[in-house]
Design an enzyme around this catalytic site. Structure first.
Site, PDB file in Angstrom:
ATOM      1  N   SER A 153       0.825  -1.206   0.000  1.00  0.00           N
ATOM      2  CA  SER A 153       0.000   0.000   0.000  1.00  0.00           C
ATOM      3  C   SER A 153       0.861   1.259   0.000  1.00  0.00           C
ATOM      4  O   SER A 153       0.555   2.247  -0.684  1.00  0.00           O
ATOM      5  CB  SER A 153      -0.940  -0.003   1.208  1.00  0.00           C
ATOM      6  OG  SER A 153      -0.223  -0.033   2.430  1.00  0.00           O
ATOM      7  N   TYR A 154       1.951   1.225   0.734  1.00  0.00           N
ATOM      8  CA  TYR A 154       2.870   2.371   0.811  1.00  0.00           C
ATOM      9  C   TYR A 154       3.587   2.582  -0.524  1.00  0.00           C
ATOM     10  O   TYR A 154       3.639   3.693  -1.044  1.00  0.00           O
ATOM     11  CB  TYR A 154       3.881   2.112   1.926  1.00  0.00           C
ATOM     12  CG  TYR A 154       4.870   3.235   2.177  1.00  0.00           C
ATOM     13  CD1 TYR A 154       4.452   4.480   2.635  1.00  0.00           C
ATOM     14  CD2 TYR A 154       6.244   3.028   1.999  1.00  0.00           C
ATOM     15  CE1 TYR A 154       5.359   5.496   2.889  1.00  0.00           C
ATOM     16  CE2 TYR A 154       7.164   4.035   2.259  1.00  0.00           C
ATOM     17  CZ  TYR A 154       6.717   5.262   2.699  1.00  0.00           C
ATOM     18  OH  TYR A 154       7.618   6.271   2.953  1.00  0.00           O
TER      19      TYR A 154
END
Length: 251
Positions: A153-154
């Site tokens: 996600s990052y």
């Protein structure tokens, strides 16, 4: 020490870590900074330290996921100082998880705190940066460039920031606005906490850095941001600067 004399800078996530390092480097070069942060206690503490160098600097407490208020943050800067020269989109929160276990909540956290505020603040600041031929500094990560495990996600949000920054560099360039990206490895509070919790992984990471150390928040990351915010970088735009001790070498 006046590379940013009388410049007005807006820095998100400016109360601690990399954001604070940049804000400190900026005020020492003569800039008046507006730090934006969710943490009111840290924000008030940091702004007192910054005001020792530049008395007119201010703190705005805000939650960047409240997108309807982002234009108001820029308006407050303009109402207070009359202009905006530098926008630093630094704030970002995320949760580590494998792709298999990543949830919509994980994705939303990363994009809502990182990508979307970066996009909307660039949009809101654009009319004012046109007037000053200003500078935008956004943040990427080696997690996105390397595809680090458990950082789905990052990494996705950081690469989205790199993508939109390159588009902005092309679109904003005719107005004399520079848009660049810093991808750092820094000795931040979060990394220090991780080093204590996972010392073996931390040492493994450190051993892969050619310079064998983490970046200092002010002297390494902050000073690079000063360069990108100053006239010294007027002919650089759309670039990702790896401020990571040589860990990743872009071609």
């Amino acid at each position: 020490m006046n590379k940013l004399q009388d410049k007005i800078a807006l820095i998100t996530g400016g109360a601690s870590g990399i954001g604070k390092g940049i804000a400190t480097a900026f005020v020492k070069e003569g800039a008046k900074v507006v730090i934006v942060d969710l943490n009111e206690e840290l924000g008030n503490q940091t702004i007192k330290e910054l005001q020792a160098h530049q008395a007119e600097s201010i703190f705005i407490q805000a939650n960047l996921v409240e997108y309807d208020k982002l234009k108001g943050i820029v308006k407050q800067v303009i109402d207070t100082f009359g202009k905006l020269d530098i926008l630093v989109n630094n704030a970002h929160a995320s949760k580590m998880n494998s792709i298999e276990k990543t949830t919509q909540e994980d994705l939303d956290l990363s994009f809502n705190t990182g990508f979307y505020p970066t996009f909307y603040l660039m949009q809101a600041a654009l009319p004012h940066l046109k007037e000053t031929k200003g500078k935008i500094i956004n943040f990427a990560s080696g997690a996105g460039l390397n595809g680090d495990v458990n950082q789905g996600s990052y990494a996705a949000a950081k690469e989205a920031i790199r993508g939109i920054s390159r588009v902005a560099a092309n679109e904003f360039g005719p107005f004399g606005i520079n848009v660049n990206i810093i991808s750092p490895i820094a000795d931040s509070p979060g990394v220090q906490k991780w080093a204590k919790e996972e010392p073996e992984y931390y040492q493994a990471m450190l051993s892969k850095i050619p310079l064998r150390r983490l970046g200092e928040l002010e002297s390494d990351i902050g000073r690079t941001a000063v360069f990108l915010a100053s006239e010294d970088s007027d002919y650089i735009t759309g670039q990702t600067l790896m401020v990571d001790g040589g860990s990743i070498k872009l071609r």
